[in-house]
Design a protein around this motif. Structure first.
Motif, short mmCIF file in Angstrom:
data_model
loop_
_atom_site.label_atom_id
_atom_site.label_comp_id
_atom_site.label_asym_id
_atom_site.label_seq_id
_atom_site.Cartn_x
_atom_site.Cartn_y
_atom_site.Cartn_z
N GLU A 5 10.54 -58.54 2.40
CA GLU A 5 9.67 -58.04 1.35
C GLU A 5 9.58 -59.09 0.26
O GLU A 5 10.59 -59.66 -0.17
CB GLU A 5 10.22 -56.73 0.77
N PHE A 6 8.37 -59.37 -0.18
CA PHE A 6 8.16 -60.37 -1.21
C PHE A 6 7.79 -59.66 -2.52
O PHE A 6 6.90 -58.81 -2.55
CB PHE A 6 7.03 -61.32 -0.82
N LEU A 7 8.51 -60.02 -3.57
CA LEU A 7 8.21 -59.44 -4.87
C LEU A 7 6.98 -60.12 -5.46
O LEU A 7 6.80 -61.33 -5.32
CB LEU A 7 9.40 -59.64 -5.82
N PRO A 8 6.12 -59.37 -6.11
CA PRO A 8 4.94 -59.98 -6.73
C PRO A 8 5.36 -60.90 -7.86
O PRO A 8 6.39 -60.69 -8.51
CB PRO A 8 4.15 -58.77 -7.24
N PRO A 9 4.60 -61.95 -8.11
CA PRO A 9 4.96 -62.85 -9.21
C PRO A 9 4.90 -62.13 -10.55
O PRO A 9 4.10 -61.21 -10.75
CB PRO A 9 3.90 -63.95 -9.11
N VAL A 10 5.76 -62.53 -11.45
CA VAL A 10 5.80 -61.93 -12.78
C VAL A 10 4.76 -62.60 -13.66
O VAL A 10 4.65 -63.83 -13.69
CB VAL A 10 7.20 -62.09 -13.41
N THR A 11 3.99 -61.80 -14.38
CA THR A 11 3.01 -62.34 -15.32
C THR A 11 3.72 -62.59 -16.64
O THR A 11 4.28 -61.68 -17.25
CB THR A 11 1.85 -61.36 -15.53
N LEU A 12 3.69 -63.84 -17.10
CA LEU A 12 4.35 -64.21 -18.34
C LEU A 12 3.35 -64.25 -19.49
O LEU A 12 2.18 -64.56 -19.30
CB LEU A 12 5.01 -65.59 -18.21
N HIS A 13 3.84 -63.94 -20.68
CA HIS A 13 3.05 -64.11 -21.89
C HIS A 13 3.40 -65.47 -22.47
O HIS A 13 4.56 -65.75 -22.77
CB HIS A 13 3.35 -63.00 -22.90
N VAL A 14 2.40 -66.32 -22.63
CA VAL A 14 2.63 -67.70 -23.09
C VAL A 14 1.72 -67.99 -24.27
O VAL A 14 0.52 -67.71 -24.23
CB VAL A 14 2.36 -68.72 -21.96
N ALA A 15 2.31 -68.58 -25.31
CA ALA A 15 1.53 -69.06 -26.45
C ALA A 15 1.57 -70.58 -26.45
O ALA A 15 2.63 -71.19 -26.28
CB ALA A 15 2.10 -68.52 -27.76
N VAL A 16 0.42 -71.21 -26.63
CA VAL A 16 0.32 -72.67 -26.65
C VAL A 16 -0.02 -73.11 -28.07
O VAL A 16 -1.04 -72.70 -28.63
CB VAL A 16 -0.77 -73.17 -25.68
#
Length: 219
Positions: A5-16
């Motif tokens: 089973e593959f876990l879905p990628p985590v969506t990160l909050h990023v500020a540039v």
């Protein structure tokens, strides 16, 4: 055989946070393509208060950027900071870590490395150039920690350079020729055990020399 089973990628909050719009847009494109939510907030501290957990990509160029790094460090441990630097990685990279950055990258790093570093930093890992890690481990950034401060006139030169003055401007203010001013600064850097203006400014700030009285004129 059991099915993996593959876990879905985590969506990160990023500020540039970077002074160039094109650079911000390029970074946002790279990280958005990896599925992350990327913003370029004008007020990154307000963004950090609204986002429960995220990563801040912060370019360190001006003293205001270093102050912002310190404020991000102080406000919450839930936001990891990746410091982006362009020159003197040993000095500035070590200072960035001591000031609160979890990871350090050259500003012109390749897209894949940028993405991997952001994701690793979010997961609690530190990503550093080898020269920065070596300097931190060996304490090389602390060389000269007990050095005698320059005289007040030289401290004034360093303060003016830190505020953005050029060698030509400094020469006009002090009454020296530009060539003579350049030679005087190079001699000062050598006495301090550094080789560049940025290294000298960082050393002076770390030693608290800017608290010493100044006299910007010629002796």
């Amino acid at each position: 055989m059991a099915r993996r089973e593959f876990l879905p990628p985590v969506t990160l909050h990023v500020a540039v946070v970077d002074p160039l719009p094109m650079y911000r847009e390029g970074v946002a494109s790279v990280l958005s393509a990896a599925g992350h939510r990327v913003e370029t907030p004008a007020e990154v501290l307000a963004w950090a208060r609204q986002v429960p957990r995220g990563v801040v990509l912060l370019t360190l160029e001006r003293e205001q950027d270093w102050e912002l790094l310190g404020r991000l460090r102080d406000m919450a441990a839930t936001h990891a900071v990746v410091a982006l630097i362009e020159e003197d990685p040993v000095v500035l990279g070590a200072r960035a870590v001591r000031s609160g950055a979890q990871s350090v990258l050259p500003r012109g790093v390749a897209a894949g490395m940028l993405r991997r570093t952001v994701e690793a930093t979010f997961d609690g890992q530190a990503v550093l150039p080898a020269v920065v890690a070596t300097a931190l481990a060996a304490g090389a950034h602390a060389l000269g920690a007990n050095a005698k401060p320059p005289d007040p006139r030289q401290v004034s030169w360093l303060r003016q350079l830190a505020e953005g003055a050029t060698v030509a401007q400094l020469a006009r203010r002090t009454g020296y020729s530009e060539r003579a001013m350049f030679r005087l600064l190079q001699g000062l850097y050598q006495e301090m055990g550094v080789s560049t203006r940025i290294q000298a400014i960082v050393r002076a700030q770390e030693q608290g020399w800017f608290g010493v009285g100044t006299d910007s004129g010629r002796s």
